[in-house]
Write a protein that holds these residues in place. Structure first.
Motif, PDB file in Angstrom:
ATOM      1  N   ASP A   1      61.456  96.076   0.981  1.00 28.32           N
ATOM      2  CA  ASP A   1      62.384  95.796   1.969  1.00 28.32           C
ATOM      3  C   ASP A   1      62.864  94.157   2.123  1.00 28.32           C
ATOM      4  N   LEU A   2      61.778  93.300   1.809  1.00 29.61           N
ATOM      5  CA  LEU A   2      61.975  92.042   1.738  1.00 29.61           C
ATOM      6  C   LEU A   2      62.900  91.470   0.689  1.00 29.61           C
ATOM      7  N   SER A   3      62.598  92.250  -0.528  1.00 34.85           N
ATOM      8  CA  SER A   3      63.502  91.930  -1.653  1.00 34.85           C
ATOM      9  C   SER A   3      64.987  92.412  -1.350  1.00 34.85           C
ATOM     10  N   GLN A   4      65.016  93.505  -0.829  1.00 37.79           N
ATOM     11  CA  GLN A   4      66.618  94.132  -0.317  1.00 37.79           C
ATOM     12  C   GLN A   4      67.201  93.024   0.732  1.00 37.79           C
ATOM     13  N   ARG A   5      66.491  92.662   1.645  1.00 35.08           N
ATOM     14  CA  ARG A   5      66.845  91.795   2.643  1.00 35.08           C
ATOM     15  C   ARG A   5      67.426  90.464   2.042  1.00 35.08           C
TER      16      ARG A   5
ATOM     17  N   CYS B   1      56.582  90.338   9.559  1.00 34.96           N
ATOM     18  CA  CYS B   1      56.310  89.679   8.333  1.00 34.96           C
ATOM     19  C   CYS B   1      56.799  88.278   8.131  1.00 34.96           C
ATOM     20  N   PRO B   2      56.238  87.473   8.879  1.00 32.38           N
ATOM     21  CA  PRO B   2      56.903  85.941   8.584  1.00 32.38           C
ATOM     22  C   PRO B   2      56.517  85.446   7.023  1.00 32.38           C
ATOM     23  N   SER B   3      57.220  84.327   6.886  1.00 34.35           N
ATOM     24  CA  SER B   3      57.339  83.751   5.466  1.00 34.35           C
ATOM     25  C   SER B   3      55.948  83.798   5.180  1.00 34.35           C
ATOM     26  N   GLY B   4      54.645  83.351   5.810  1.00 32.17           N
ATOM     27  CA  GLY B   4      53.515  83.101   5.200  1.00 32.17           C
ATOM     28  C   GLY B   4      52.853  84.532   4.407  1.00 32.17           C
ATOM     29  N   SER B   5      53.303  85.543   5.284  1.00 26.59           N
ATOM     30  CA  SER B   5      52.742  86.732   4.892  1.00 26.59           C
ATOM     31  C   SER B   5      53.676  87.155   3.726  1.00 26.59           C
ATOM     32  N   ALA B   6      54.886  86.889   3.781  1.00 28.96           N
ATOM     33  CA  ALA B   6      55.886  87.295   2.766  1.00 28.96           C
ATOM     34  C   ALA B   6      55.540  86.613   1.292  1.00 28.96           C
ATOM     35  N   ALA B   7      54.845  85.343   1.406  1.00 30.48           N
ATOM     36  CA  ALA B   7      54.408  84.871   0.276  1.00 30.48           C
ATOM     37  C   ALA B   7      53.313  85.207  -0.292  1.00 30.48           C
ATOM     38  N   VAL B   8      52.229  85.699   0.714  1.00 26.54           N
ATOM     39  CA  VAL B   8      51.095  86.512   0.220  1.00 26.54           C
ATOM     40  C   VAL B   8      51.281  87.677  -0.729  1.00 26.54           C
ATOM     41  N   LEU B   9      52.249  88.541  -0.157  1.00 20.03           N
ATOM     42  CA  LEU B   9      52.452  89.752  -0.543  1.00 20.03           C
ATOM     43  C   LEU B   9      53.261  89.587  -1.979  1.00 20.03           C
ATOM     44  N   THR B  10      54.009  88.457  -2.148  1.00 23.42           N
ATOM     45  CA  THR B  10      54.766  88.252  -3.323  1.00 23.42           C
ATOM     46  C   THR B  10      53.727  87.502  -4.396  1.00 23.42           C
ATOM     47  N   LEU B  11      53.036  86.861  -4.044  1.00 21.74           N
ATOM     48  CA  LEU B  11      52.052  86.250  -5.073  1.00 21.74           C
ATOM     49  C   LEU B  11      51.174  87.383  -5.492  1.00 21.74           C
ATOM     50  N   ILE B  12      50.640  88.192  -4.632  1.00 20.96           N
ATOM     51  CA  ILE B  12      49.517  89.335  -5.303  1.00 20.96           C
ATOM     52  C   ILE B  12      50.469  90.196  -6.062  1.00 20.96           C
ATOM     53  N   SER B  13      51.673  90.601  -5.676  1.00 23.91           N
ATOM     54  CA  SER B  13      52.367  91.280  -6.573  1.00 23.91           C
ATOM     55  C   SER B  13      52.757  90.760  -7.752  1.00 23.91           C
ATOM     56  N   ARG B  14      53.060  89.335  -7.866  1.00 23.80           N
ATOM     57  CA  ARG B  14      53.460  88.738  -9.096  1.00 23.80           C
ATOM     58  C   ARG B  14      52.238  88.496 -10.124  1.00 23.80           C
ATOM     59  N   HIS B  15      50.970  88.222  -9.347  1.00 23.13           N
ATOM     60  CA  HIS B  15      49.842  87.925 -10.191  1.00 23.13           C
ATOM     61  C   HIS B  15      48.719  88.710 -10.442  1.00 23.13           C
ATOM     62  N   GLY B  16      48.816  90.043  -9.481  1.00 22.95           N
ATOM     63  CA  GLY B  16      47.843  91.056  -9.567  1.00 22.95           C
ATOM     64  C   GLY B  16      46.730  90.672  -8.544  1.00 22.95           C
ATOM     65  N   GLU B  17      45.730  91.537  -8.643  1.00 22.87           N
ATOM     66  CA  GLU B  17      44.529  91.284  -7.694  1.00 22.87           C
ATOM     67  C   GLU B  17      44.015  89.947  -8.061  1.00 22.87           C
ATOM     68  N   MET B  18      43.423  89.046  -6.979  1.00 23.24           N
ATOM     69  CA  MET B  18      42.986  88.076  -6.983  1.00 23.24           C
ATOM     70  C   MET B  18      41.905  87.827  -5.926  1.00 23.24           C
ATOM     71  N   ARG B  19      40.979  86.947  -5.995  1.00 24.77           N
ATOM     72  CA  ARG B  19      40.059  86.166  -4.900  1.00 24.77           C
ATOM     73  C   ARG B  19      41.156  85.574  -3.934  1.00 24.77           C
ATOM     74  N   MET B  20      40.480  85.073  -2.653  1.00 23.13           N
ATOM     75  CA  MET B  20      40.912  84.110  -1.816  1.00 23.13           C
ATOM     76  C   MET B  20      41.223  83.139  -2.341  1.00 23.13           C
ATOM     77  N   SER B  21      40.386  82.354  -2.924  1.00 20.53           N
ATOM     78  CA  SER B  21      40.378  81.062  -3.469  1.00 20.53           C
ATOM     79  C   SER B  21      41.710  80.877  -4.695  1.00 20.53           C
ATOM     80  N   LYS B  22      41.887  81.885  -5.406  1.00 23.30           N
ATOM     81  CA  LYS B  22      42.944  81.821  -6.043  1.00 23.30           C
ATOM     82  C   LYS B  22      44.282  81.854  -5.370  1.00 23.30           C
ATOM     83  N   LEU B  23      44.411  82.643  -4.317  1.00 22.68           N
ATOM     84  CA  LEU B  23      45.514  82.890  -3.424  1.00 22.68           C
ATOM     85  C   LEU B  23      45.779  81.440  -2.887  1.00 22.68           C
TER      86      LEU B  23
END
Length: 157
Positions: free
Chosen positions: A104-108, A32-54
């Protein structure tokens, strides 16, 4: 308003934040490199979204976003399903496995910060939180209103 020298020092300190971010990136699991972590964080924070919004939230090109999304989807951390409003588009949604990875990322991150700042008082950590939140809020409110930068070193053609 603060003195020019204080803004100069602030600019130096903010540039050095890159070292803090790199330090925190080292604690991420290899899968889970930083780009992947950012994707997960943003989807969690903002909810479902299109790729363009991400892509907009990541502030990166759509091709970079697609690579990050493919990576997290292959691991089962997000699902992509057709947008009911436009079947050509896909909606991204966090899966339970993605939520587990985020936990897991949050706890780390919490553990790393607690270890690194173990000689800071609760009050100092609290002050840093308040000031960083205020800085972020100021940029959210005013960044779009920055006056355009004019390069005065160039001569007109």
């Amino acid at each position: 308003m603060a003195a020019q020298s204080q803004y100069e020092e602030l600019a130096r300190q903010l540039s050095a934040i890159g070292a803090v971010k790199r330090g925190l990136a080292r604690i991420l699991p290899a899968q889970c490199p930083s780009g992947s972590a950012a994707v997960l964080t943003l989807i969690s924070r903002h909810g479902e979204m299109r790729m363009s919004k991400l892509a907009e939230l990541l502030a990166v090109d759509m091709s970079v976003t697609s690579r990050h999304v493919a990576h997290v989807a292959e691991r089962g951390w997000i699902e992509r399903f057709p947008d009911p409003a436009d079947k050509r588009s896909r909606i991204l949604r966090l899966t339970p496995a993605g939520e587990d990875m985020l936990e897991d990322l949050s706890q780390r991150s919490i553990d790393a910060l607690a270890h690194t700042l173990d000689d800071w008082s609760d009050d100092e950590v609290g002050q840093l939180n308040v000031m960083l939140a205020r800085l972020r809020h100021s940029f959210d409110c005013k960044a779009r209103a920055f006056p355009p930068h004019h390069d005065h070193t160039r001569t007109p053609a």
